[in-house]
Design a protein around this motif. Structure first.
Motif, PDB file in Angstrom:
ATOM      1  N   CYS A   1       0.881  -1.181   0.000  1.00  0.00           N
ATOM      2  CA  CYS A   1       0.000   0.000   0.000  1.00  0.00           C
ATOM      3  C   CYS A   1       0.911   1.222   0.000  1.00  0.00           C
ATOM      4  O   CYS A   1       1.081   1.878   1.023  1.00  0.00           O
ATOM      5  CB  CYS A   1      -0.923  -0.010   1.209  1.00  0.00           C
ATOM      6  SG  CYS A   1      -1.941  -1.500   1.356  1.00  0.00           S
TER       7      CYS A   1
ATOM      8  N   ASN B   1       2.997  -1.131  -4.922  1.00  0.00           N
ATOM      9  CA  ASN B   1       1.610  -1.283  -5.336  1.00  0.00           C
ATOM     10  C   ASN B   1       0.755  -0.213  -4.673  1.00  0.00           C
ATOM     11  O   ASN B   1       0.958   0.125  -3.509  1.00  0.00           O
ATOM     12  CB  ASN B   1       1.081  -2.662  -4.927  1.00  0.00           C
ATOM     13  CG  ASN B   1      -0.386  -2.828  -5.298  1.00  0.00           C
ATOM     14  OD1 ASN B   1      -0.713  -3.079  -6.451  1.00  0.00           O
ATOM     15  ND2 ASN B   1      -1.281  -2.689  -4.332  1.00  0.00           N
ATOM     16  N   GLU B   2      -0.227   0.276  -5.427  1.00  0.00           N
ATOM     17  CA  GLU B   2      -1.182   1.238  -4.874  1.00  0.00           C
ATOM     18  C   GLU B   2      -2.527   1.034  -5.557  1.00  0.00           C
ATOM     19  O   GLU B   2      -2.605   0.883  -6.778  1.00  0.00           O
ATOM     20  CB  GLU B   2      -0.690   2.671  -5.082  1.00  0.00           C
ATOM     21  CG  GLU B   2      -1.678   3.752  -4.699  1.00  0.00           C
ATOM     22  CD  GLU B   2      -2.217   3.638  -3.282  1.00  0.00           C
ATOM     23  OE1 GLU B   2      -3.441   3.781  -3.092  1.00  0.00           O
ATOM     24  OE2 GLU B   2      -1.409   3.379  -2.360  1.00  0.00           O
ATOM     25  N   LEU B   3      -3.581   1.025  -4.757  1.00  0.00           N
ATOM     26  CA  LEU B   3      -4.925   0.789  -5.273  1.00  0.00           C
ATOM     27  C   LEU B   3      -5.471   1.981  -6.048  1.00  0.00           C
ATOM     28  O   LEU B   3      -6.064   1.829  -7.112  1.00  0.00           O
ATOM     29  CB  LEU B   3      -5.862   0.459  -4.100  1.00  0.00           C
ATOM     30  CG  LEU B   3      -7.351   0.329  -4.413  1.00  0.00           C
ATOM     31  CD1 LEU B   3      -7.600  -0.843  -5.349  1.00  0.00           C
ATOM     32  CD2 LEU B   3      -8.151   0.158  -3.124  1.00  0.00           C
ATOM     33  N   VAL B   4      -5.283   3.192  -5.521  1.00  0.00           N
ATOM     34  CA  VAL B   4      -5.909   4.387  -6.091  1.00  0.00           C
ATOM     35  C   VAL B   4      -5.004   4.971  -7.177  1.00  0.00           C
ATOM     36  O   VAL B   4      -3.838   5.300  -6.903  1.00  0.00           O
ATOM     37  CB  VAL B   4      -6.168   5.432  -4.989  1.00  0.00           C
ATOM     38  CG1 VAL B   4      -6.825   6.674  -5.567  1.00  0.00           C
ATOM     39  CG2 VAL B   4      -7.013   4.825  -3.876  1.00  0.00           C
TER      40      VAL B   4
ATOM     41  N   GLU C   1      -0.776  -1.033 -10.069  1.00  0.00           N
ATOM     42  CA  GLU C   1      -2.035  -0.594  -9.473  1.00  0.00           C
ATOM     43  C   GLU C   1      -2.968  -1.773  -9.263  1.00  0.00           C
ATOM     44  O   GLU C   1      -3.007  -2.686 -10.091  1.00  0.00           O
ATOM     45  CB  GLU C   1      -2.716   0.443 -10.373  1.00  0.00           C
ATOM     46  CG  GLU C   1      -1.906   1.711 -10.556  1.00  0.00           C
ATOM     47  CD  GLU C   1      -2.582   2.691 -11.499  1.00  0.00           C
ATOM     48  OE1 GLU C   1      -3.817   2.572 -11.689  1.00  0.00           O
ATOM     49  OE2 GLU C   1      -1.886   3.573 -12.049  1.00  0.00           O
ATOM     50  N   GLY C   2      -3.708  -1.748  -8.161  1.00  0.00           N
ATOM     51  CA  GLY C   2      -4.708  -2.772  -7.914  1.00  0.00           C
ATOM     52  C   GLY C   2      -4.834  -3.111  -6.443  1.00  0.00           C
ATOM     53  O   GLY C   2      -4.100  -2.583  -5.593  1.00  0.00           O
ATOM     54  N   ASP C   3      -5.769  -3.993  -6.157  1.00  0.00           N
ATOM     55  CA  ASP C   3      -6.015  -4.459  -4.792  1.00  0.00           C
ATOM     56  C   ASP C   3      -4.816  -5.274  -4.321  1.00  0.00           C
ATOM     57  O   ASP C   3      -4.474  -6.302  -4.921  1.00  0.00           O
ATOM     58  CB  ASP C   3      -7.289  -5.313  -4.782  1.00  0.00           C
ATOM     59  CG  ASP C   3      -7.679  -5.778  -3.395  1.00  0.00           C
ATOM     60  OD1 ASP C   3      -6.885  -5.590  -2.446  1.00  0.00           O
ATOM     61  OD2 ASP C   3      -8.773  -6.353  -3.259  1.00  0.00           O
ATOM     62  N   ALA C   4      -4.180  -4.829  -3.250  1.00  0.00           N
ATOM     63  CA  ALA C   4      -2.971  -5.504  -2.776  1.00  0.00           C
ATOM     64  C   ALA C   4      -3.229  -6.932  -2.353  1.00  0.00           C
ATOM     65  O   ALA C   4      -2.299  -7.756  -2.331  1.00  0.00           O
ATOM     66  CB  ALA C   4      -2.361  -4.712  -1.614  1.00  0.00           C
TER      67      ALA C   4
ATOM     68  N   ARG D   1      -4.439  -9.215  -3.933  1.00  0.00           N
ATOM     69  CA  ARG D   1      -4.238 -10.173  -5.032  1.00  0.00           C
ATOM     70  C   ARG D   1      -2.880 -10.850  -4.977  1.00  0.00           C
ATOM     71  O   ARG D   1      -2.700 -11.940  -5.531  1.00  0.00           O
ATOM     72  CB  ARG D   1      -4.383  -9.465  -6.378  1.00  0.00           C
ATOM     73  CG  ARG D   1      -3.225  -8.543  -6.737  1.00  0.00           C
ATOM     74  CD  ARG D   1      -3.532  -7.729  -7.990  1.00  0.00           C
ATOM     75  NE  ARG D   1      -2.404  -6.943  -8.469  1.00  0.00           N
ATOM     76  CZ  ARG D   1      -2.030  -5.772  -7.964  1.00  0.00           C
ATOM     77  NH1 ARG D   1      -2.704  -5.268  -6.935  1.00  0.00           N
ATOM     78  NH2 ARG D   1      -0.998  -5.115  -8.466  1.00  0.00           N
TER      79      ARG D   1
ATOM     80  N   LEU E   1      -5.743  -7.944   4.042  1.00  0.00           N
ATOM     81  CA  LEU E   1      -4.441  -7.606   3.474  1.00  0.00           C
ATOM     82  C   LEU E   1      -3.308  -8.368   4.157  1.00  0.00           C
ATOM     83  O   LEU E   1      -2.360  -8.821   3.494  1.00  0.00           O
ATOM     84  CB  LEU E   1      -4.203  -6.098   3.585  1.00  0.00           C
ATOM     85  CG  LEU E   1      -5.092  -5.212   2.717  1.00  0.00           C
ATOM     86  CD1 LEU E   1      -4.879  -3.743   3.067  1.00  0.00           C
ATOM     87  CD2 LEU E   1      -4.817  -5.448   1.232  1.00  0.00           C
TER      88      LEU E   1
END
Length: 447
Positions: A259, A283-286, A308-311, A313, A362
């Motif tokens: 994150c 990684n970053e979601l937003v 980018e994406g939901d960590a 995963r 997470l």
């Protein structure tokens, strides 16, 4: 002062409105608004004091408004309410002359409300700050009194008290909530391999990469201006360094910042990885925050990958794929109330359960993505027990073989000064003891 101060008040009012209407973060928005308004140093300092001071004391000022206006704040137009808060802060917490505080603040109010604002502020001005405090705390004891005295929601005081108890510091609650209302000193980080602490200023208190920022704009420091140094709280620096320096780095190690936004810890980790021959994936979601991470990492050559994406995963897509993982989990932010004063009023007790569920999801993914024998740092900028010790304890119960390392000992080996005692293997930092955000850091490993 009043003529010069008018633009500063207007900038402060604009930021308060954005915090209220758009959930903006004052610490991110205010510097941009100051630059757009081309405020000089004196006005910039005043705008900063008015913005942060008003946001810190918002609950206190609203109670004063109820008494002075004889009506509920919910019945007052939000824009008018912001103006009243700004005016009361000037009257009760600054040395601005009352006539300037009232006159220039009334000028900010919508025309239809100038008489109302003038009347309320003049009513407030007839009572001293000490007398208002006595009225607001009359009949209160315990946490309720501390909440009123130091402008914290009572549930936040309860949570901070529980966190101090868990760390063996139950008698320090008054010191902690008082520290939340003191503007933090500006700390700088020298990115390893790119800058030295000597280039930035005097050494910091605890982090070996930290320097005390000289007075004025940190960007005036050449290493900060060209990105080799950054503004970063020493607690955040230690959170990254505890992971990167817990043991020697082996060439070829793969690191993950799950994150990473807005990129401060990622930049320090990436610099540490480059020095040791490891590679970092951030990684970053937003998407907007991912852009900030990319910008933060451009000083490195080559720049680490930013995805980018939901960590969560990574547990499925990269099982056992990373040797070191930083999970700086989304949290209530109760440890950063000095820096993000609006957070105390923005968060609600009901928010905690949803955040704990996210933190749990997470952390489970991070455990799955961790290579055998690897290191995982679970970090929050909240000391709330539900978000920290309880999340870790539940993960240890769910994952056979997962172990909590003595993070306090690791932190002490990394730090340049004594961090003090605590209970359990986690390292818990405190504003009133360390001058940092209240970072919680727990190293984990798996067989």
């Amino acid at each position: 002062m009043s003529g010069r101060a008018a633009p500063a008040r207007r900038v402060a009012a604009e930021v308060l409105a954005a915090v209220r209407d758009d959930d903006a973060y004052a610490n991110l928005l205010l510097p941009a608004r100051i630059a757009q308004a081309r405020l000089g140093p004196a006005d910039a300092a005043l705008a900063t004091e008015l913005t942060y001071g008003t946001l810190r004391m918002l609950g206190r000022y609203d109670r004063i408004i109820r008494l002075a206006a004889n009506r509920e704040t919910s019945a007052i137009d939000p824009a008018v309410l912001d103006v009243l808060r700004l005016g009361i802060h000037q009257l009760l917490a600054t040395r601005i002359p009352p006539h300037a505080a009232v006159g220039d603040t009334v000028a900010l109010a919508p025309r239809r409300a100038t008489g109302f604002v003038n009347g309320v502020l003049r009513t407030v001005s007839r009572t001293s700050a000490e007398e208002w405090d006595a009225r607001l705390t009359a009949g209160l004891t315990g946490h309720a009194r501390l909440a009123a005295e130091h402008a914290h929601p009572e549930w936040v005081v309860d949570a901070l008290g529980a966190a101090l108890d868990a760390d063996g510091r139950g008698g320090e609650l008054a010191e902690l909530v008082a520290a939340d209302n003191v503007a933090p000193a500006v700390a700088l980080v020298a990115l390893p391999g790119l800058a030295s602490v000597d280039e930035l200023g005097e050494p910091g208190a605890y982090a070996p990469t930290a320097a005390r920022a000289p007075g004025g704009d940190p960007a005036a420091v050449p290493a900060v201006r060209d990105g080799r140094g950054r503004v970063q709280d020493e607690g955040s620096q230690l959170a990254a360094l505890v992971l990167s320096r817990a043991r020697p780095v082996a060439t070829g190690e793969r690191w993950l910042d799950m994150c990473a936004g807005p990129g401060g810890k990622a930049a320090l980790l990436a610099a540490e990885a480059a020095v040791g021959g490891a590679t970092l994936t951030a990684n970053e979601l937003v998407p907007a925050r991912a852009g900030l991470v990319r910008k933060a990492l451009t000083v490195l050559d080559p720049a680490p990958a930013v995805v980018e994406g939901d960590a969560a995963r990574f547990g499925a897509t990269h099982p056992g794929g990373f040797d070191r993982i930083l999970l700086d989990a989304p949290c209530t932010g109760l440890g950063a109330l000095r820096r993000r004063p609006e957070a105390r009023w923005r968060k609600r007790p009901d928010d905690v359960a949803a955040l704990v569920a996210l933190q749990t999801r997470l952390l489970d993914a991070a455990v799955e993505a961790l290579a055998p024998g690897g290191l995982l740092a679970y970090v929050t900028c909240s000391p709330h027990p539900a978000e920290t010790r309880e999340v870790v304890a539940a993960a240890l119960a769910r994952h056979p073989g997962l172990a909590a390392l003595d993070t306090r000992a690791v932190g002490q080996d990394v730090a340049t000064a004594d961090l003090g005692d605590g209970i359990g293997p986690a390292l818990q930092l405190w504003p009133h003891r360390h001058g940092t955000d209240a970072m919680f850091i727990q190293l984990l490993t798996r067989p």
